[in-house]
Every structure is written in structure tokens, then in C-alpha cells.
Design a protein around this motif. Structure first.
Motif, PDB file in Angstrom:
ATOM      1  N   LYS A   1      28.704  27.448  25.366  1.00 33.72           N
ATOM      2  CA  LYS A   1      30.004  27.205  26.171  1.00 33.72           C
ATOM      3  C   LYS A   1      30.295  28.368  27.155  1.00 33.72           C
TER       4      LYS A   1
ATOM      5  N   PRO B   1      27.737  30.220  32.464  1.00 37.81           N
ATOM      6  CA  PRO B   1      28.018  29.462  33.675  1.00 37.81           C
ATOM      7  C   PRO B   1      27.546  28.229  34.054  1.00 37.81           C
ATOM      8  N   ASP B   2      27.940  27.606  35.104  1.00 41.38           N
ATOM      9  CA  ASP B   2      27.640  26.081  35.131  1.00 41.38           C
ATOM     10  C   ASP B   2      26.589  26.168  36.304  1.00 41.38           C
ATOM     11  N   LYS B   3      26.504  27.432  37.096  1.00 41.66           N
ATOM     12  CA  LYS B   3      25.709  27.457  38.203  1.00 41.66           C
ATOM     13  C   LYS B   3      25.268  29.053  38.421  1.00 41.66           C
TER      14      LYS B   3
ATOM     15  N   ARG C   1      25.665  32.476  39.720  1.00 40.50           N
ATOM     16  CA  ARG C   1      26.382  33.248  40.620  1.00 40.50           C
ATOM     17  C   ARG C   1      25.932  34.189  41.325  1.00 40.50           C
TER      18      ARG C   1
ATOM     19  N   ASP D   1      13.942  18.084  31.208  1.00 38.50           N
ATOM     20  CA  ASP D   1      14.023  19.295  31.387  1.00 38.50           C
ATOM     21  C   ASP D   1      12.561  19.815  32.230  1.00 38.50           C
TER      22      ASP D   1
ATOM     23  N   TYR E   1      19.370  34.398  30.721  1.00 39.26           N
ATOM     24  CA  TYR E   1      20.808  33.734  29.916  1.00 39.26           C
ATOM     25  C   TYR E   1      20.617  33.836  28.479  1.00 39.26           C
TER      26      TYR E   1
ATOM     27  N   GLU F   1      21.805  21.853  25.056  1.00 39.34           N
ATOM     28  CA  GLU F   1      21.649  21.248  26.133  1.00 39.34           C
ATOM     29  C   GLU F   1      22.238  21.800  27.548  1.00 39.34           C
ATOM     30  N   LYS F   2      22.998  22.468  27.366  1.00 42.06           N
ATOM     31  CA  LYS F   2      23.684  23.199  28.648  1.00 42.06           C
ATOM     32  C   LYS F   2      22.580  23.971  29.318  1.00 42.06           C
TER      33      LYS F   2
ATOM     34  N   GLY G   1      20.400  21.769  31.589  1.00 43.05           N
ATOM     35  CA  GLY G   1      21.295  22.128  32.771  1.00 43.05           C
ATOM     36  C   GLY G   1      20.822  23.566  33.399  1.00 43.05           C
ATOM     37  N   LEU G   2      21.404  24.457  32.995  1.00 41.39           N
ATOM     38  CA  LEU G   2      21.571  25.798  33.743  1.00 41.39           C
ATOM     39  C   LEU G   2      19.991  26.380  33.733  1.00 41.39           C
TER      40      LEU G   2
ATOM     41  N   ARG H   1      18.151  27.814  41.372  1.00 35.39           N
ATOM     42  CA  ARG H   1      18.063  28.080  39.864  1.00 35.39           C
ATOM     43  C   ARG H   1      17.418  29.451  39.890  1.00 35.39           C
TER      44      ARG H   1
END
Length: 813
Positions: A175, A178-180, A182, A207, A237, A267-268, A272-273, A282
Motif C-alpha cells: 500500500k 507509489p502509484d507511478k 517518481r 501483467d 520496489y 496486484e499493485k 500495476g507498478l 515504467r
């Protein structure tokens, strides 16, 4: 717990793990790698499948099997059992879903919780079984009704102990990510956002691990290609030793089921990331390669970068564009068509190198289960490998080879993907088979991959080609992860590893960390890892007892202290969990196929014999790609004998033969959903009727049907393995599994059929002052769209071609 023994005092005790069978019998898998010890039914009453015991051999039965008596139960790893809650004569019990446990679990009336009759439950054992008493337990979890959508997956993840829930610490840490991308994440990275990298995956992919780009380039004075393979930088990450890392290591791999995936990462990250989704920036690790027109990697380099996927392609779409550059698909993607043609050009060059190496490449049929919204099978269709699949496969293979070369020359520890040459036993079986089938070619005492490929090519037009190719494939071993590099036999590489799928494979994540550490001038060290489980221990013992051919060097033993042993443990853990994932996936597919075939009971189909055993033949249906057993008692009143050399059943009186590749007409006679078993009845004999060699026509008909071995068939879970040997890694069936299914993974899945470096372009001062020789070629020039990187990249050296296709090296100054 001690079990009394009478005549065991003078007999040596042997320790091993109990492997239960459906008929109440079992066997003990010895630690020393010798043959299994047979355990009769009366001895199995006091033990459970997976129990660790001591046994003594008391005699040999009529089949020559050593028969044992359990003297002591050392450990009971089984704590929970999944099954259906039943009530018989007022007594509650749980019938295990895994029939290898052999006996039901008694449930006291006050321990059933909220469970209802017929529901699938998880029972925790409170009392162990004894010679005169069944195990006792209590209900701890109710999974639901047996016909609920997705129940087969809920059962499988618990049956095979697949971790399916992330720890609270892992989810909390995810959680906070980050969402994208930086600004701080972009530091010390090459900006490739203007390079038109694209992803090419299946229609249902969620994915995206990898992106590719290619352009023509000069390699020395000749024409060649510049190939970029960008892989999601998961290691940025997922920090070593973090909560996410611990959960990822525990899983070791994502597990793929029809309509559901148990991911290795939250899943994030996975969707996602870390997923290279289109039109977003990315982080990635790039393998930047110069490839000659002959397909040799002349030079390569690794570096961290930021990328921007310019398109998300599917295999079907790319194949359509390559086959018709003026078609509707090409019209919609006109800006990317030249890049795809360049990718196809480098693929053709890499394919030349593959053929020159003599890499094993058997074409086999893989299937895909198509389900409806309720999780029921709508149809089973063959997976077709088009030019786009093969294009990605070769690009991934090239990147994996470069990573293996980089690690091998760096002096750092890491995990290689090792595929051994066939064992002595498998070689002998194959030689005898080829001789019996009058192939006219064979393999040497120290076979090379090219020999297998040559036999496949020479026999491809024979009527029995599928049978011969199947035997070639089954002679392969299964690939493993290990820090000791011994090459990849199937792909004919001196060094090979997995670099291209860090989102779904932990070994790839470790490879990324080692590469980044070397680029930073550091040495990567493994964190303190959890204690390996039972699967690890069993695999380690099996590998330790592999026998090399007389003219081959014995298997290398790790030497290098605790650090190398830790890497070996990590490799065994990842290898064992890979097998666990495959077993769970196969179990679910078998359940779905059985449920599907229940709707076709009594119907007739045409099929092909795909395996032959002492107790019958396995037939795969043409229309549905479902495999079932024609039991030997269904072949008629003749006495059938199993010919191991020819891999066929032959009738002694009639001379009728059933071999791999024989065409048959069968009827679906029985479906056992719990046992994952489909039985066929022979409708039209398709074997080759030939006279028996030993005056079979004059022999008296035998009163019994079948062979003696049939009287005590092995458990149904082992039927297929007994027929074909254990699964091996097939050379690259899944483009993302570059080098394996696999698979191959061997194989097949034999992958999945049936299982497919240089410094970053930074300035010299950033590399640090190290006196050791450089592992890398001078940095390659950037792809033509990149600007502003003149200070950090230089032109590729134009020297003589390095020997054996290896990239040329130059010492650091």
C-alpha cells in the motif's frame, strides 16, 4: 511413536517419506535414492501420506519389490486434510480429496462447526491414526459446495500447500508504494521513453514483464541488428529481506489456473507498478545487444532505464501483420510495422544460430481450456505457436543467455537454469527403442542436443514420427535452478539463466539483483531465507543421487562455503516450488476435464495412443484433447505383454500391437471426478495386427486377462508418470519461459511441451576504481531515437568475432 517388530533386530533400518496409494497400499521413498520400499495395507493403517518413518525390509514380494515394516514414525508433517464432510450411520467423517491418504478422518459431533453434509471442508488432525484406530480431527474451515465455481482451485491450493494469501505486513508495505514512477526513481537511469518499445503477449495477459525494440545496425563491417529487451525492474520496489520479498520467496512463482492466477507479488506490483502497461512510464532493466546476421550476440550491455511502452500487441495481431503488411491489422498499426519487421529480421537471424547449435525443438500440441463465466469448460482448443510466439521466444533466449554470461564472468554467485543431458537409464531406453523401430540412427555415449534434433528431422516424414518424437522428448531430464553452471542441454547453451520474468519468478528477481549489484561495484548477498520445506528436501535427495554416464564427469558439488550453500538452497526451493505449481495446475485441469467429460459418457470418439504402460494404454481424443485410460482388461481376452523396448503392448496369441501413435476408436465409459480419472472402452481396434513371434497362434488362451502387474496397479496419480517418466523441461514452449514447460521444461508444459553481459553505459568514474578485468564490452551506441546520451555511451568495438558465439571482452582501464 514406536511400532513393534519381531524379526527386524538384525535388519538395518531405513528412513524415508511415506507415499500413500489409493488402494490402501503405499511405499517409502528412501533417502539414499534406491528403489522404493513397498508397504502393505496393514502397515499403512498407522501412517499417513507424507509421514516420515523408519522401516525395515522383511522380504521381497512376487513382483520383486522390497516389502517393509514400519518401525518408527519420526515426523508427521500433515496437520490438515481437505475433503468432503459425510455422515454414515450417524458418524461424521471427512473423506480426503487426496486419495493417497487412504483413510477417512473421524469428526466428533461437536467438532463439525457450521459445516453441512457434502460440503468441502478443511479438517485439522487432533489424533493420529493407529493400527486399530482411524485419525480424528475437527473442522477448521468450510470451503463450500463441491460444485461451486472455482472450488477445484480452492482445493488445489490447500492440497498442494500453495501460499495463496499475502501476509498483512506484505499488503501494508504494498500500500505504501507509489502509484507511478517518481522523479527520484529516474535518477541514475537511461531515458528510453522516446524509443518505441512495445509489448507482445497473449490476449488474456494482465501483467507485462518484457518489451522489445529492434533496428538495423552495423556489426563490424557487416549488417546486423540492435536488439533491446527491456524487463520490468521489480528489484527497485521489492527490496531484499522486505515483507514483500519474504512472501515472494515463499511462493517462488506465480501459479496459473484456468480463469485465475495466484500471483507471486501483490496486484499493485504485478498488474500495476511493475507491469509494462502501454502509454505509461515504467522502470526497467535493459539487455542491449548487437546481433550478427548469423544470429550470434556480438556484444551486449545491461543498464537500468525508464521506458514508455508505445503499444500493446497480441501474438495473433503481430502474426497477422507479419503475414500481410497491407492488411487491416497493419493499417491500424502503420507506425509500428517497420519496427515489427525489424524484430522479425533479428528473429530469423537468431533462428539460424539456434539451428546451427542443434538445439532440441520438438513440435508438440499444447492445449488451452476455455471456461464460461461459471468456471465450466466450454471447449478445449490447441495452442498454436505462430511467428510472433517464436519471435519473442528467441529474443528472451538471447537476453537470458547474456545474463548467464554476465553472472558467470562477474565472479558473483547467482542461479543458473541447468538442464542435464539424459541419464544413463534414459539413454539406454532410447537406444533400444530406436533400434527396435529400425530408425537407423542413435545417440552416442555422450550425446549432444544436435543428435536428438537430427533424429527428429530424419524421421519427421515417417508414419510413426509422433511416436518417435515423443520418446525423444521423454528421454530429456527436468531443468533446475542451481548456482553451479552446467549448461542447458536442450537449448544447447553453455550457460543459461532466467532474467525475463521477475514479476512471476523469484529466480529472475535474484538475477536482476546480482546484475545491478555488479553494475554498482558491489557484491550481492542473499538474505536469511525461510527454512525449505518437504518438496525441497525430496528434490535435493533425488538430485544428489543422479548417476552420470561412465564417460561423463560426476555432478559438481557446491564448494565455496555457507554463501554458496545458501544459493544452492534457494535454487532447490525455487525448483521444488516450480514443480508444486505445475502439479497444482495439472490437478485443476484434470478435475475440469473430468467434469467436462461426465457430460459425454457413452459417446464415441477417435483418438491416438499417447502412452503405453503395463496396465493399459492412454488415448488422447482428437476432438477434445482429453486423455483417458483404456485398461488392459478392455483390450480383449488375449494376454498382453508390455514390450519396454518398443513401448508397446502386444497380444501373445493375436499379435495385435498397441503403441504410441496407434489410432483407435473409443467410448467414454467411466469418469471418476475425485480420482481425476477418465476411462475409455475400446470400440474399434486400431493396433497393428501382426503374428506373434513365438508361435503365439498356437498358445493356449490364458485364464486371466491383463498382465501380472495389473493385479496391483500403481496409484492413479502416478499412472501418467509411470508411462512417460517424470516431467522434463521442454526447450522453450512458452515464450515467457525462455528455455524451458513447460515442458523444457523438458517438458512439456514439456515447457511450459513438455519446459526458453556488459556494463551499463555510465562514465568510467561511476564504475569505481577496480583493478579486475572488465566483464563487459565497451558500451553500445544508443538506439537512433535516443538523444542527449553522447557522454554516457560509445560505439561498439569492431573486433574479430569472439569464439563459440560469446561476446567479446575487453579489460577495464
Amino acid at each position: 511413536m514406536n511400532l513393534s517388530t519381531n524379526s527386524a533386530s538384525a535388519t538395518e533400518e531405513i528412513e524415508g517419506s511415506v507415499q500413500g496409494h489409493r488402494d490402501g497400499h503405499g511405499y517409502v521413498l528412501r533417502d539414499d535414492g534406491e528403489k522404493d520400499i513397498y508397504i502393505p495395507a496393514n502397515e499403512m493403517r498407522a501412517v499417513l501420506h507424507k509421514d516420515r518413518v523408519k522401516v525395515i525390509v522383511v522380504r521381497h514380494d512376487r513382483r520383486g519389490r522390497p516389502e517393509g515394516r514400519v518401525t518408527e514414525i519420526i515426523e508427521r508433517p500433515t496437520k490438515t486434510i481437505i475433503g468432503r464432510l459425510l455422515q454414515e450411520s450417524g458418524v461424521w467423517l471427512v473423506a480426503p480429496e487426496d486419495k493417497r491418504y487412504g483413510q477417512d478422518v473421524l469428526i466428533p459431533a461437536n467438532a463439525t462447526g457450521t459445516a453441512k453434509t457434502g460440503q468441502v471442508v478443511v479438517a485439522e488432525l487432533t489424533e493420529s491414526p493407529a493400527l486399530f484406530g482411524q485419525p480424528v480431527g475437527r473442522i477448521t474451515e468450510v470451503l463450500g459446495e463441491v460444485d461451486d465455481a472455482g472450488m477445484e482451485i480452492e482445493i488445489a491450493v490447500r492440497k498442494y500447500d500453495v501460499p495463496h494469501e499475502f501476509s498483512p505486513e506484505c499488503l501494508e508495505q504494498a500500500k505504501g508504494l507509489p502509484d507511478k514512477v517518481r522523479a527520484i526513481d529516474r535518477k541514475q537511469r537511461i531515458d528510453l521513453t522516446d524509443v518505441p518499445l512495445v509489448t507482445i503477449d497473449g490476449e488474456d495477459a494482465r501483467d507485462f514483464d518484457d518489451a522489445v525494440y529492434c533496428e538495423p545496425a552495423k556489426v563490424g563491417r557487416a549488417k546486423g541488428w540492435r536488439l533491446l529487451v527491456a524487463i520490468a525492474d521489480v528489484s527497485h520496489y521489492v527490496r531484499t529481506g522486505s515483507a514483500i520479498d519474504t512472501d515472494a520467496y515463499d511462493r517462488a512463482t506465480s501459479v496459473y489456473f484456468p480463469r485465475r492466477v495466484i500471483p507471486m507479488l501483490p496486484e499493485k506490483l504485478s498488474n500495476g507498478l511493475c507491469s509494462l502497461n502501454p502509454e505509461v512510464d515504467r522502470l526497467c532493466m535493459v539487455c542491449d545487444m548487437l546481433v550478427t546476421a548469423k544470429g550470434d550476440v556480438h556484444a551486449y550491455q545491461f543498464y537500468p532505464a525508464v521506458m514508455h511502452s508505445h503499444a500493446r500487441f497480441t501474438y495473433t495481431e503481430v502474426a497477422a501483420i507479419l503475414s500481410n503488411t497491407r492488411g487491416p491489422e497493419a493499417q491500424r498499426r502503420s507506425a509500428r510495422v517497420p519496427d515489427l519487421l525489424n524484430l522479425h529480421g533479428v528473429y530469423q537471424s537468431l533462428l539460424k544460430a539456434r539451428q546451427a547449435r542443434g538445439a532440441v525443438d520438438f513440435e508438440t500440441t499444447e492445449t488451452q481450456i476455455v471456461c464460461d463465466d461459471n468456471g465450466r469448460i466450454e471447449k478445449i482448443i490447441p495452442r498454436t505457436r505462430n511467428e510472433a510466439h517464436k519471435l519473442i521466444e528467441e529474443a528472451m533466449l538471447a537476453a537470458n543467455v547474456c545474463s548467464a554470461d554476465f553472472i558467470a564472468q562477474s565472479g558473483q554467485n547467482g542461479l543458473f537454469r541447468v538442464h542435464d543431458s539424459p541419464s544413463v537409464e534414459k539413454q539406454e531406453v532410447l537406444r533400444n527403442y530406436l533400434k527396435a523401430m529400425a530408425v537407423g540412427m542413435s545417440i552416442s555415449d555422450n550425446p549432444r542436443p544436435a543428435e536428438f534434433q537430427a533424429i527428429a528431422q530424419a524421421t519427421k516424414d515417417r508414419p510413426d514420427a509422433p511416436q518417435i518424437h515423443t520418446m525423444l522428448l521423454r528421454s530429456m531430464m527436468q531443468a533446475i535452478y542451481t548456482p553451479v553452471n552446467e549448461g542447458h542441454f536442450g537449448l544447447a547453451f553453455e550457460a543459461y539463466t532466467h532474467f525475463t520474468s521477475p514479476i512471476r519468478r523469484y529466480p529472475d528477481l535474484l538475477v536482476h539483483r546480482v546484475i545491478k549489484s555488479e553494475l554498482e561495484g558491489k557484491r550481492y548477498r542473499l538474505p536469511v531465507l525461510p527454512t525449505p520445506g518437504e518438496a525441497h528436501a525430496k528434490l535435493a535427495k533425488r538430485l544428489a543421487n543422479r548417476v552420470s554416464a561412465p564417460n561423463q564427469a560426476p555432478r559438481k558439488k557446491p564448494a565455496g562455503g555457507a554463501e554458496l550453500l545458501a544459493w544452492e538452497a534457494a535454487g532447490l526451493h525455487c525448483s521444488a516450488n516450480e514443480r508444486r505449481a505445475d502439479e497444482a495446475s495439472r490437478d485443476v485441469e484434470s478435475w475440469l476435464k473430468c467434469k467436462y467429460m461426465r457430460e459425454h459418457l457413452g459417446e464415441e470418439f477417435s483418438g491416438t495412443v499417447t502412452a503405453v504402460t503395463t496396465f493399459g494404454i492412454f488415448v488422447t481424443l482428437d476432438a477434445m484433447y482429453v486423455e483417458g485410460l483404456v485398461h488392459i482388461t478392455e483390450l480383449g481376452g488375449d494376454y498382453f505383454k508390455f514390450d519396454e523396448m518398443r513401448q508397446e503392448l502386444r497380444g501373445e496369441r493375436s499379435g495385435i500391437r498397441y503403441a504410441i501413435g496407434s489410432r483407435l476408436r473409443v467410448q467414454v465409459s467411466r469418469v471418476d471426478l475425485d480420482g481425476r480419472r477418465i476411462d475409455f472402452r475400446l470400440v474399434q481396434e486400431g493396433g497393428e495386427a501382426q503374428p506373434a513371434r513365438s508361435g503365439g497362434g498356437k498358445r493356449d488362451a490364458r485364464p486371466q486377462r491383463g498382465t501380472r502387474e495389473e493385479r496391483s496397479p500403481r496409484d492413479e496419480r502416478g499412472r501418467r508418470e509411470e508411462a512417460s517418466g517424470h516431467r522434463t523441461e521442454r526447450p522453450e514452449r512458452n515464450p515467457r519461459d525462455a528455455g524451458a514447460r513447460q515442458a523444457g521444461d523438458a517438458q512439456p508444459h514439456v515447457e511450459d511441451s513438455n519446459d526458453q553481459a556488459m556494463d551499463a553505459p555510465v562514465s568510467r568514474k561511476d564504475r569505481g576504481s577496480r583493478s579486475k578485468p572488465s566483464l563487459l564490452m565497451p558500451s553500445l551506441p544508443p538506439p537512433s531515437p535516443i538523444e542527449g546520451l553522447k557522454a554516457s555511451v560509445r560505439k561498439a568495438a569492431t573486433g574479430p568475432k569472439p569464439p563459440s558465439g560469446k561476446p567479446k571482452r575487453k579489460p577495464r582501464r
